[in-house]
Design an enzyme around this catalytic site. Structure first.
Site, short mmCIF file in Angstrom:
data_model
loop_
_atom_site.label_atom_id
_atom_site.label_comp_id
_atom_site.label_asym_id
_atom_site.label_seq_id
_atom_site.Cartn_x
_atom_site.Cartn_y
_atom_site.Cartn_z
N GLU A 82 0.83 -1.21 0.00
CA GLU A 82 0.00 0.00 0.00
C GLU A 82 0.86 1.26 0.00
O GLU A 82 0.56 2.25 -0.67
CB GLU A 82 -0.90 0.03 1.24
CG GLU A 82 -1.88 -1.12 1.34
CD GLU A 82 -1.33 -2.27 2.20
OE1 GLU A 82 -0.16 -2.66 2.02
OE2 GLU A 82 -2.08 -2.77 3.06
N CYS A 116 -0.12 0.88 7.41
CA CYS A 116 -0.82 1.18 6.16
C CYS A 116 -2.19 1.78 6.44
O CYS A 116 -2.65 2.66 5.72
CB CYS A 116 -0.90 -0.05 5.28
SG CYS A 116 0.73 -0.59 4.71
ZN LIG Z 1 1.20 -2.50 5.82
#
Ligand SMILES: [Zn+2]
Length: 192
Positions: A82, A116
Site C-alpha cells: 500500500e 498502512c
Molecule cells: Zn502494511
C-alpha cells in the site's frame, strides 16, 4: 560516508504484468483481481512478500499506480504494497493528495496493517477496498501491528469508504501459498 538516497524500484516484471492485464477495469472485482494478481506474481518471481495493492481512479477505473511488498529486497521495513502504491501514485500525479484530481481508490490484497491503515487518510484516497482479512495474514504468521479494533469506522468517520472481503478467498490462497512455500515471515526481530 554519505547516506544513500531512498529509492525503491518496482520489480522489472510489473511493466509486463500491466501490459498483459490492462490498466483500466470497470468493476471492483476486476480491480481487486489485478491487485491480488500482483501479490501472486510477487511471490512467484521471488521479489517480495505476498501482498499487492493498486490505486485506480474511482470513476474511470484507470490504473494510477501498482504496488507490491518490497520489504526484503529493498531493505526498507516500511515498503509495504500500500505504501509503495501511494508513494508511486503521488509521483505519477505530481501531488501528494491523491484526491486532488478526482476520487481514487486504494485496493489492498490484505487489509492494511497498523502502518498502512495510518497512511490511508494521509493519501487522500476516497475508498479503501480489501480482500483478505488481517486475521488471514496473522494466521500465516504476519504481524499486523497495533490496529484499532474499529479501524473501519475510524476511516469512515473521515469520509473514506471501506469495502472488505472483495475476493477474500483468492487473496487468502496467495498468503497460504507463500507460507506453504516457506516464504520468509519478515516481522521485526523475527529473523535474528
Ligand atoms: Zn502494511
Amino acid at each position: 560516508m554519505p547516506f544513500p538516497v531512498i529509492a525503491v524500484e518496482l520489480p522489472d516484471w510489473i511493466e509486463d504484468y500491466v501490459e498483459q492485464h490492462g490498466r483500466s477495469f470497470a468493476t471492483r472485482h476486476q480491480r481487486m483481481a489485478f491487485a491480488i494478481g500482483l501479490a501472486a506474481e510477487n511471490i512467484a518471481r521471488g521479489t517480495g512478500g505476498p501482498f499487492g495493492a493498486a490505486i485506480f481512479e474511482r470513476d474511470t477505473g484507470n490504473l494510477v499506480a501498482p504496488g507490491v511488498n518490497l520489504v526484503v529486497p529493498s531493505a526498507v521495513a516500511v515498503a509495504h504494497a500500500e505504501i509503495i502504491a501511494i508513494a508511486l501514485a503521488g509521483r505519477v500525479r505530481g501531488t501528494f493528495d491523491l484526491g486532488a484530481d478526482g476520487p481514487t481508490e486504494l485496493y489492498a490484497s490484505t487489509e492494511p496493517c497498523a502502518m498502512c491503515f495510518g497512511s490511508v487518510p494521509w493519501s487522500g484516497v476516497s475508498t479503501l477496498v480489501c480482500a483478505a482479512r488481517d486475521e488471514d495474514a496473522r494466521a500465516v504468521g504476519f504481524d499486523e501491528g497495533p490496529k484499532l479494533d474499529d479501524w473501519r469506522s475510524a476511516l469512515q468517520s473521515r469520509g473514506i469508504e471501506v469495502v472488505c472481503d472483495v475476493q477474500r478467498d483468492a487473496a487468502k490462497s496467495v498468503l497460504d501459498r507463500y507460507a506453504e512455500g516457506g516464504g520468509l515471515i519478515y516481522n521485526a526481530g523475527a529473523n535474528r
